[in-house]
Design a protein around this motif. Structure first.
Motif, PDB file in Angstrom:
ATOM      1  N   GLU A  16       3.910  -0.856   3.422  1.00  0.00           N
ATOM      2  CA  GLU A  16       3.612   0.524   3.625  1.00  0.00           C
ATOM      3  C   GLU A  16       4.226   1.593   3.427  1.00  0.00           C
ATOM      4  OE1 GLU A  16      -0.205   3.561   5.160  1.00  0.00           O
ATOM      5  OE2 GLU A  16      -0.199   1.599   5.927  1.00  0.00           O
ATOM      6  N   GLU A  38       8.915  -2.348  -5.704  1.00  0.00           N
ATOM      7  CA  GLU A  38       7.885  -4.174  -6.200  1.00  0.00           C
ATOM      8  C   GLU A  38       9.006  -4.971  -6.663  1.00  0.00           C
ATOM      9  OE1 GLU A  38       4.272  -3.610  -6.462  1.00  0.00           O
ATOM     10  OE2 GLU A  38       4.061  -1.365  -6.634  1.00  0.00           O
ATOM     11  N   ALA A  82       8.996   5.747   2.277  1.00  0.00           N
ATOM     12  CA  ALA A  82       9.031   6.141   0.386  1.00  0.00           C
ATOM     13  C   ALA A  82       9.951   7.303  -0.221  1.00  0.00           C
ATOM     14  CB  ALA A  82       7.550   5.848  -0.241  1.00  0.00           C
ATOM     15  N   SER A 111       0.902  -1.401  -0.068  1.00  0.00           N
ATOM     16  CA  SER A 111       0.143  -0.049  -0.077  1.00  0.00           C
ATOM     17  C   SER A 111       0.711   1.207  -0.156  1.00  0.00           C
ATOM     18  CB  SER A 111      -0.609   0.421   1.050  1.00  0.00           C
ATOM     19  OG  SER A 111      -0.113  -0.040   2.541  1.00  0.00           O
ATOM     20  N   GLY A 112       0.714   2.549  -0.226  1.00  0.00           N
ATOM     21  CA  GLY A 112       1.057   3.330  -0.687  1.00  0.00           C
ATOM     22  C   GLY A 112       1.675   3.556  -1.777  1.00  0.00           C
ATOM     23  N   ARG A 113       2.245   4.885  -2.098  1.00  0.00           N
ATOM     24  CA  ARG A 113       2.895   4.460  -3.601  1.00  0.00           C
ATOM     25  C   ARG A 113       4.182   4.034  -3.388  1.00  0.00           C
ATOM     26  NH1 ARG A 113       2.577  10.738  -5.906  1.00  0.00           N
ATOM     27  NH2 ARG A 113       3.632   9.561  -7.656  1.00  0.00           N
ATOM     28  N   PRO A 144       7.866   2.999  -4.860  1.00  0.00           N
ATOM     29  CA  PRO A 144       9.106   3.785  -5.515  1.00  0.00           C
ATOM     30  C   PRO A 144       9.694   2.729  -6.463  1.00  0.00           C
ATOM     31  CG  PRO A 144       9.282   3.664  -3.331  1.00  0.00           C
ATOM     32  CD  PRO A 144       8.203   2.986  -3.028  1.00  0.00           C
TER      33      PRO A 144
END
Length: 463
Positions: free
Chosen positions: A133, A95, A187, A87-89, A91
Motif C-alpha cells: 500500500e 509497479e 508514495a 493499493s493506493g496510488r 507512483p
C-alpha cells in the motif's frame, strides 16, 4: 525495516546531510515532472561468496530474532503460492520495479510469487497475500515516526493496521504460518527509495525479520549500502522456502537441516568452516544507529561513531564491523582531524574489500576520496577512483550513486579542459539522477553541490 539514512548521501568526509534533503520529492518543483526512464539492465546481483557454515549461522541469527533483540521461538513462512496486491496510488516506476522484484524472487529464490490479477479484490483473495500500500509519508510517520517503510503481519491495509496496532495480532513473534502481510511504502519519495523499500520489506514479509550490521553482503542490514536483494539474500530465501523446512520448527530443528540445504543449493560454499563472528554487543549496535541517525545533529552522531569505534577495537574485531566503525568515525570527524580521518577511511576500505559484499562499501569510500581529490584539483585521481567505483554502483542498481559518481567525474573532465565530454556525461546521467534523487530540483542541487567543488579547484589552479 528501513529507518536509518543512507550514509552515501552527502559528499566529503566531514558531513552527511539527512536523506530527506535529497531524497524527498519536492511537491511543487518535481512531483508532476516526468521522470526519465532509468534502465539498470538485466539483474546481476553480487553472488553469495561466503562459506556455507557462515551463512548457516547468519540464517539462524536472522531468522530467530527481531531487530529489537526479541527472540522468535518458531520458524515461520508462507506455505503455498503467494500473491501480491497493490493499493493506493502507485507512483511512477513503482509497479514496474515490483514486477522486476517478483520475477527475481521466482527465478533466483524459487518462490511461487506473482501479482494478483488487477480485477481481483485483495480482501476477497483466499490464499496467501502480501499487500503493498502506497501512502503519504506524513500519514505513515504520524503513526510510526521512525520508519521510512515497514511490513506488518495479519493485516491487509492501513486501516486494518491502525485498528490493530496495539494488538497481539500483529506481533511477528507469534506468527508461525504466514498468510497475510502488508507493506507500507511512502508514495511521495524518490523512485529509488520506493524500489529499495519494496526489496527490503517484501524480503522481510517472506523471510527474516532481523537486520545485522555485520552482513555487508545483504539488504538485511540497516547501514543501507545494499539497496536491492543480493545473491546472499536470494540464497537465504531459497533455503527458507525449501521443502525440508516447515513452519513451527524450533531453532535447533532448523539448524540441524541447514548445512545439508546450503551444501546442496550452494556447492561452492562447501568445505570451509568460515569465520565465527562472535556476539555483537547491543551497545555497539546502538552507537552505530546513533552515528547513522538523522536525529540529534552532528555532535551526537559523532559521539556515536567514536563510541562505536572504541567498542569495535575493544572487541578485537577485524571484519566489516570494524570497517563500518572506522568509516563512520572518519566521515564524522572534525575538520582538524583530517589526516587521522583519511587513515581511518583507507583502513576501512581495505577491510571492506576483504569482506563479501564489502566492495560496495569500498566503492562509496572511493567516491568520498574522489571528492577530496577533486577539491585538490587532482583530476587524474578523480577519474581513476570514479572509474573503479562505477561498475559496482551500476551492478547494484544504485542510481543515486551512479549519478553522483558521474557528476564528480564530469567535473574532473572539465578541469582537464574536456568540456564536451563533461557535458555529455552529465546529460547521459540524467535518467539515473532523476530516479535516484526524485526531482529536477534535487538533481540540480546535487549537480550544483559538486560543481562548486570543481569551480573552487579551478580557481585554485588559476592562482
Amino acid at each position: 525495516m528501513k529507518r536509518l539514512i543512507a550514509i552515501l548521501c552527502a559528499l566529503g568526509l566531514g558531513a552527511c546531510a539527512p536523506a530527506g534533503q535529497v531524497q524527498r520529492l519536492d511537491a511543487q518543483a518535481g512531483a508532476t515532472t516526468p521522470i526519465a526512464a532509468y534502465n539498470p539492465g538485466r539483474p546481476d546481483p553480487l553472488p553469495a561468496a561466503r562459506p556455507n557454515a557462515e551463512m548457516v549461522r547468519d540464517f539462524l541469527e536472522l531468522g530467530f530474532a527481531m531487530e529489537s533483540g526479541r527472540g522468535i521461538e518458531r520458524f515461520s513462512r508462507f506455505e503455498g503460492p503467494v500473491r501480491v496486491a497493490v493499493s493506493g496510488r502507485a507512483p511512477g516506476t513503482a509497479e514496474a520495479d515490483l514486477d522486476r522484484l517478483l520475477a527475481r524472487l521466482r527465478n533466483e529464490a524459487g518462490i511461487d510469487i506473482a501479482r494478483l490479477p488487477a480485477a481481483a479484490q485483495p480482501d476477497s483473495h483466499a490464499g496467501n497475500l502480501i499487500t503493498v500500500e502506497f501512502l503519504p509519508r506524513r500519514q505513515m510517520q504520524a503513526v510510526v515516526p521512525s520508519a521510512a517503510c515497514f511490513v506488518v503481519p495479519n493485516v491487509t491495509d492501513w486501516s486494518d493496521f491502525v485498528a490493530n496496532r496495539r494488538s497481539p495480532l500483529i506481533d511477528w513473534t507469534r506468527v508461525v504460518t504466514r498468510t497475510r502481510a502488508a507493506v507500507f511504502v511512502p508514495a511521495d519519495t524518490t523512485p529509488q527509495e520506493i524500489r529499495d523499500c519494496l526489496h527490503e520489506e517484501i524480503g522481510q514479509a517472506l523471510g527474516p525479520l532481523n537486520d545485522l550490521f555485520r552482513l555487508s553482503d545483504s539488504v538485511f542490514n540497516d547501514d543501507n549500502f545494499q539497496t536491492t536483494l543480493t545473491g546472499f539474500d536470494m540464497l537465504l530465501l531459497r533455503v527458507w522456502y525449501s521443502p525440508e523446512l516447515q513452519p513451527g520448527m524450533t531453532r535447533d530443528q532448523v539448524a540441524a537441516r541447514l548445512p545439508t540445504l546450503y551444501n546442496r543449493l550452494n556447492p561452492r560454499g562447501r568445505g570451509h568452516a568460515g569465520q565465527t563472528p562472535g556476539i555483537t554487543p547491543r551497545a555497539w549496535q546502538q552507537a552505530i544507529e546513533q552515528a547513522l541517525s538523522s536525529d540529534g545533529g552532528a555532535t551526537r552522531r559523532r559521539a556515536g561513531a567514536v563510541r562505536a569505534l572504541s567498542l569495535a577495537r575493544t572487541q578485537g574485531w577485524h571484519d566489516s564491523r570494524l570497517a563500518l566503525s572506522l568509516m563512520l568515525s572518519a566521515r564524522l570527524a572534525p575538520r582538524d582531524q583530517g589526516a587521522e580521518a583519511l587513515n581511518d577511511l583507507l583502513s576501512a576500505a581495505e577491510l571492506f574489500r576483504a569482506s563479501p559484499g564489502g566492495e560496495v562499501h569500498a566503492a562509496h569510500i572511493d567516491m568520498h576520496l574522489a571528492v577530496q581529490a577533486l577539491a585538490n584539483g587532482q583530476s587524474d585521481m578523480v577519474l581513476e577512483l570514479t572509474q573503479r567505483a562505477m561498475p559496482i554502483a551500476a551492478r547494484t542498481e544504485n542510481a543515486a550513486f551512479v549519478a553522483s559518481l558521474a557528476f564528480i567525474r564530469a567535473e574532473a573532465l572539465a578541469l582537464q579542459g574536456r568540456a564536451a565530454e563533461a557535458d555529455r556525461l552529465r546529460l547521459d546521467s540524467q535518467a539515473a539522477a532523476r530516479y535516484g534523487f526524485g526531482s529536477e530540483a534535487a538533481v540540480r542541487a546535487r549537480m550544483d553541490e559538486i560543481a562548486r567543488i570543481g569551480a573552487a579547484a579551478r580557481q585554485m589552479a588559476a592562482l
